[in-house]
Design a protein around this motif. Structure first.
Motif, short mmCIF file in Angstrom:
data_model
loop_
_atom_site.label_atom_id
_atom_site.label_comp_id
_atom_site.label_asym_id
_atom_site.label_seq_id
_atom_site.Cartn_x
_atom_site.Cartn_y
_atom_site.Cartn_z
N PRO A 1 0.80 -1.23 0.00
CA PRO A 1 0.00 0.00 0.00
C PRO A 1 0.83 1.27 0.00
O PRO A 1 0.40 2.30 -0.54
N VAL A 2 2.01 1.23 0.59
CA VAL A 2 2.86 2.42 0.65
C VAL A 2 3.30 2.82 -0.75
O VAL A 2 3.42 4.02 -1.06
N ILE A 3 3.53 1.83 -1.60
CA ILE A 3 3.93 2.13 -2.99
C ILE A 3 2.89 3.03 -3.64
O ILE A 3 3.23 4.03 -4.29
N ASP A 4 1.61 2.70 -3.46
CA ASP A 4 0.54 3.48 -4.10
C ASP A 4 0.48 4.90 -3.58
O ASP A 4 0.28 5.84 -4.36
N MET A 5 0.63 5.08 -2.27
CA MET A 5 0.48 6.43 -1.72
C MET A 5 1.66 7.32 -2.08
O MET A 5 1.48 8.51 -2.36
N VAL A 6 2.85 6.77 -2.11
CA VAL A 6 4.00 7.57 -2.51
C VAL A 6 3.83 8.01 -3.96
O VAL A 6 4.11 9.16 -4.33
N GLU A 7 3.35 7.11 -4.80
CA GLU A 7 3.09 7.47 -6.20
C GLU A 7 2.04 8.56 -6.30
O GLU A 7 2.16 9.48 -7.13
N LEU A 8 1.00 8.50 -5.46
CA LEU A 8 -0.05 9.51 -5.51
C LEU A 8 0.46 10.87 -5.05
O LEU A 8 0.13 11.91 -5.65
N ILE A 9 1.25 10.89 -3.98
CA ILE A 9 1.83 12.15 -3.51
C ILE A 9 2.72 12.75 -4.60
O ILE A 9 2.70 13.96 -4.84
N GLU A 10 3.49 11.90 -5.26
CA GLU A 10 4.35 12.39 -6.33
C GLU A 10 3.52 12.99 -7.46
O GLU A 10 3.85 14.04 -8.02
N GLU A 11 2.41 12.32 -7.80
CA GLU A 11 1.54 12.82 -8.87
C GLU A 11 0.90 14.16 -8.50
O GLU A 11 0.86 15.09 -9.30
N ALA A 12 0.38 14.25 -7.28
CA ALA A 12 -0.29 15.49 -6.84
C ALA A 12 0.71 16.62 -6.61
O ALA A 12 0.39 17.79 -6.82
N GLY A 13 1.90 16.27 -6.18
CA GLY A 13 2.93 17.27 -5.88
C GLY A 13 2.98 17.59 -4.40
O GLY A 13 1.99 18.06 -3.84
N PRO A 14 4.11 17.30 -3.73
CA PRO A 14 4.21 17.56 -2.29
C PRO A 14 3.89 19.00 -1.90
O PRO A 14 3.28 19.24 -0.85
N ALA A 15 4.27 19.97 -2.73
CA ALA A 15 3.98 21.38 -2.40
C ALA A 15 2.49 21.64 -2.41
O ALA A 15 1.96 22.38 -1.56
N ALA A 16 1.78 21.05 -3.37
CA ALA A 16 0.33 21.23 -3.44
C ALA A 16 -0.35 20.55 -2.25
O ALA A 16 -1.35 21.06 -1.71
N VAL A 17 0.18 19.39 -1.85
CA VAL A 17 -0.38 18.70 -0.68
C VAL A 17 -0.22 19.56 0.57
O VAL A 17 -1.16 19.72 1.36
N ARG A 18 0.94 20.16 0.74
CA ARG A 18 1.16 21.03 1.89
C ARG A 18 0.25 22.26 1.83
O ARG A 18 -0.31 22.68 2.86
N ALA A 19 0.09 22.84 0.66
CA ALA A 19 -0.77 24.02 0.53
C ALA A 19 -2.20 23.71 0.95
O ALA A 19 -2.85 24.49 1.66
N LYS A 20 -2.70 22.52 0.55
CA LYS A 20 -4.06 22.18 0.96
C LYS A 20 -4.12 21.86 2.45
O LYS A 20 -5.11 22.18 3.12
N SER A 21 -3.08 21.24 2.97
CA SER A 21 -3.04 20.97 4.41
C SER A 21 -3.18 22.27 5.20
O SER A 21 -3.94 22.34 6.17
N VAL A 22 -2.46 23.30 4.78
CA VAL A 22 -2.56 24.60 5.45
C VAL A 22 -3.98 25.15 5.32
O VAL A 22 -4.57 25.63 6.30
N GLN A 23 -4.56 25.08 4.12
CA GLN A 23 -5.92 25.58 3.93
C GLN A 23 -6.93 24.83 4.80
O GLN A 23 -7.82 25.44 5.39
N LEU A 24 -6.79 23.50 4.84
CA LEU A 24 -7.73 22.71 5.64
C LEU A 24 -7.64 23.04 7.13
O LEU A 24 -8.66 23.18 7.80
N THR A 25 -6.43 23.14 7.64
CA THR A 25 -6.29 23.43 9.06
C THR A 25 -6.73 24.86 9.39
O THR A 25 -7.32 25.11 10.44
#
Length: 408
Positions: free
Chosen positions: A292-316
């Motif tokens: 399962p870790v393989i899939d999530m790392v691939e998904l984070i790479e596809e979405a972009g770590p910077a974009a993931v962090r930006a949404k994390s900030v917005q959500l919190t």
């Protein structure tokens, strides 16, 4: 309701909202607010596990070890390191639990600083970190210097500057505090520890996958983190360990197992450690648990770590705004930093009645995380959590507090 209308607009504008369809649906769920404890499974993982069982395990049987499995912990470690940890290849490996890896790296670190008698940690660090450190200190005759931190904050640079010295062998902190969500100033703290001649071990359990981590840039020595929170590896998924390349051949981890040996299939009489990161493995890797870790790392790479962090900030930020409007009138206190630069991907809320309402919430498919004595952690996983879901969960907490307040 105005709050839900606002949340719907945020979802419509969210470039990552489309990734929510990648996760296994739960039609009964109102709000899952505990991604910082256990991430939701990906649809791709269902297919990957079925394929693995039928084609690799069932089809190749024992031949799988020679063909592809044996190097999976290091190969996946390299991918995780590059995408999530800011780590060049050959420094990250996946296997064992967080607890076991903490023991290995703490024990190796203090042995690498002979004559130093002290280790530094904060009293509000996660229990496992503190317990393992206490065990190693007892085993090696070391003294622990405990730092007292703000419960709504965490370890500061000034505290570390005052705490480390010529007797310090190791400092151990969490990058994101498990209780408050405090985001430590890792680069500065690492530099201070190094100036005192100490090694640094970072616990990345609550940051890997949602908060920028730059282990190589920080000059970090060691790091450990789990994969079942924001890396969506599933219950009990194996943890990862990072060891800076320059340290690998000089550190001796204490659990000598056959997979960490120079030539595992030689079955030699005496243990000879492998070179590089593989020497920090011990027993047979949990290959099924790594899928399962393989899939999530691939998904984070596809979405972009910077974009993931930006949404994390917005959500919190959104969660705090809604909590201020709905929950503060009940006496709820925000127990996380309001500065997003100092906050991970969960928001801690405190109220004396939370222990009463948490079961009520779970029974209604609203799932935050309760921590004694009086806090709910609102864990927001950016790729699987929407603004509407977050809002619905906080509205449910408001409604439950109204019921409790009426009963009083």
């Amino acid at each position: 309701m105005v709050l839900l209308d606002q949340a719907a607009k945020l979802d419509a504008a969210d470039p990552l909202n489309r990734y929510r369809d990648r996760f296994v649906p739960n039609e009964d769920l109102v709000a899952y607010l505990d991604g910082n404890s256990l991430g939701r499974p990906l649809k791709a993982t269902v297919d990957r596990l079925r394929s693995f069982v039928e084609e690799q395990w069932g089809g190749r049987l024992i031949r799988g070890w020679d063909e592809r499995w044996l190097d999976t912990p290091a190969r996946l470690g390299d991918h995780l390191g590059r995408v999530v940890l800011g780590a060049a290849g050959g420094q990250t490996v996946i296997g064992d639990s967080t607890t076991v890896l903490l023991y290995k790296l703490i024990r190796a670190a203090v042995a690498a600083r002979p004559g130093r008698t002290e280790v530094v940690c904060d009293r509000d660090n996660f229990p496992t970190d503190r317990y393992i450190l206490q065990g190693v200190a007892a085993e090696c005759g070391l003294r622990i210097k405990w730092l007292d931190v703000d419960p709504a904050g965490g370890v500061t640079v000034d505290q570390v500057h005052k705490a480390v010295g010529s007797d310090t062998a190791l400092v151990l902190f969490s990058h994101v505090a498990y209780r408050s969500g405090w985001l430590a100033e890792a680069a500065e703290i690492t530099e201070l520890a190094h100036a005192a001649g100490a090694l640094v071990l970072w616990d990345l359990c609550h940051s890997a996958g949602v908060v920028p981590v730059e282990l190589d840039e920080w000059g970090a020595d060691l790091a450990v983190g789990c994969t079942y929170k924001f890396l969506n590896g599933g219950p009990g998924a194996p943890a990862f360990a990072y060891v800076r390349a320059e340290l690998q051949d000089s550190l001796q981890q204490p659990i000598w197992g056959w997979i960490g040996a120079r030539n595992p299939f030689e079955m030699g009489e005496r243990y000879e450690p492998a070179t590089g990161i593989r020497r920090f493995l011990s027993g047979t890797p949990p290959i099924l648990g790594l899928q399962p870790v393989i899939d999530m790392v691939e998904l984070i790479e596809e979405a972009g770590p910077a974009a993931v962090r930006a949404k994390s900030v917005q959500l919190t930020e959104h969660a705090i705004t809604v909590a201020d409007e709905l929950l503060t009138p009940h006496g709820v206190r925000v127990g996380s930093p309001r500065d997003s630069d100092r906050r991970g991907s969960h928001v801690t809320l405190a109220h004396p009645d939370f222990h009463t309402i948490v079961r009520h919430l779970w029974d209604r498919d609203v799932i935050p995380d309760f921590r004694n004595p009086d806090t709910l952690r609102i864990g927001l996983s950016p790729l699987s959590t929407s603004f509407t879901e977050t809002t619905r969960g906080l509205i449910a907490i408001d409604e439950a507090l109204r019921v409790v307040g009426g009963a009083h």
